[in-house]
Design an enzyme around this catalytic site. Sequence first.
Site, PDB file in Angstrom:
ATOM      1  N   GLU A  87       0.808  -1.215   0.000  1.00 38.21           N
ATOM      2  CA  GLU A  87       0.000   0.000   0.000  1.00 38.21           C
ATOM      3  C   GLU A  87       0.847   1.274   0.000  1.00 38.21           C
ATOM      4  OE1 GLU A  87      -3.032   0.615  -0.395  1.00 38.21           O
ATOM      5  OE2 GLU A  87      -4.099  -1.257  -0.119  1.00 38.21           O
ATOM      6  N   SER A  88       1.843   1.322   0.864  1.00 33.27           N
ATOM      7  CA  SER A  88       2.542   2.597   1.092  1.00 33.27           C
ATOM      8  C   SER A  88       4.039   2.452   1.283  1.00 33.27           C
ATOM      9  CB  SER A  88       1.959   3.254   2.346  1.00 33.27           C
ATOM     10  OG  SER A  88       2.192   2.416   3.482  1.00 33.27           O
TER      11      SER A  88
END
Length: 529
Positions: A147-148
């Site tokens: 995701e990040s």
Amino acid sequence: MKIFLKLAALLLSVWLAGCASTGGDKQGTYTLSTGSPSGVQANSMPPGLRIPVYPSGSLRALPSVTLNPLSVYTLTPPSDMWDRIRLGFAMPDLDTELVRDREQWYSSRPGYVQRMTDRGSKYLFYIVEELERRNMPTELALLPFIESAFNPQAVSSARAAGMWQFMPATGRHFDLTQNMFRDDRRDVLASTRAALDYMQRLYGMFGDWHLALAAYNWGEGSVGRAIAKNKKLGLGTSYTDLKMPMETQFYVPKLQAVKNIVADPARYNVGLPAVGNHPYFQTVDIRRDIDVTLAAKLAEVPLDDFRALNPSASKPVLLAAGTPQILLPWDNAQIFQANLESYGGGSTASWTAWIAPSTLKPADAAAKFGMSEADLRAVNNINGRMLIKAGSTLLVHRATSVLQDVSSHVADNGQLSLAPEIVLRRTTVKAGKKDTVASLARRYHLNAADVAQWNKISASAAFKAGQKVVVYLPARAKVSRTAQRGSSKASRVSKISSKKTAKAPVRTKAMTAKRQAAQAKRAVQVSKR
């Protein structure tokens, strides 16, 4: 004596076997537990300082583990977080060409993997604890890599934010506060709680972790419609059967690739940093507003490290009413407490919140608090020629005479509302036949008293045909001949030109003039404030 010793040993072995037995089942269970982390003596802690192994509560045992009676097990928990994560793998493996592609992508970028895992080492223990508490697969602890890259400050082009990349609306649905002082989508504890709540709900909807993850990325409605479409066509409904956007097609393969690398890093020639199986941080209560720089200084933690653990604070001050706890590295919690108690520098906060009583310019707000306009704009993220709307919350310098901290209502609900600053330009128009101050004010959507004041006449005065009248209109507004209704000659010219102009453009111009007049009226109302 020998008989007595043999009898005692036999009784002891029977008792131990009974402790490990589950009754009628052939398999036994035992519970692993941990003590205080290395270097911390529980009895030496000062009163009032809570040092839990589990950051959001008191010391808890690790989950029960089902044992095979034919195997030999160690009674100590894994010393390495990666081992602990591997033990909790529970999702079915995905074996596709996309997985091979992502394995090659990650393994060919060891520097990138190293940076991700270094960042993730701060948060992995807490996330795995939460997953085990909920009996969820520990593969999900690796999802922030996808995701990040484990960056809690990450923001996507679609405005998803935080380690778990929540969209604004989804974040609000899962009780993640988003206001001018903090964004809980970035908060380590709050966002993890919300992400796991969301994934549990999705798994309950679809009964399959691959589909649940696809829904986390694409939306449950989209996945549900894709499944319904395939059912209608008599096709399969698994993750690999569905027609999905490219990003979602790669989503689970990315996680599977990272899982495979964590399972056997040597096979992919990837080095994972050592991450101990113990808490990295703990919660510490704050009871007064405190500057971020001061909090980091009292904790003797580099500012970047402090922000990495408290990324939801977007302003230079932490408001105790909205953020009653901060996260600190384990060994720095006691240091912070001791330094805070001995702090003799007066107020711990040099900033406070102020509610704008009326619409005003940033320069006027800055002047009220002895700030430069540039500083006020920077700390409140105000760009361009904007007006601060009445009721907006601003962060301003806190005077030494201000003793009260920011209230919980303001800390939880403070918002900044801006409006474009309309620049008025002095414009001269011609009055038409029988025009009065009131009729001309109506034509331009102005206040009659303002028109009278600008021309130094009474509000009940009348104009002569063709008389020049001063009005203040937005800088971009242009006065049309038709709107002026000047002399009869001007009117005739207007009528002739209107006949030569196509109907559609005439309607467009009329609509434009009306909008300009409305803008002028609003601008005058703003100027009166």
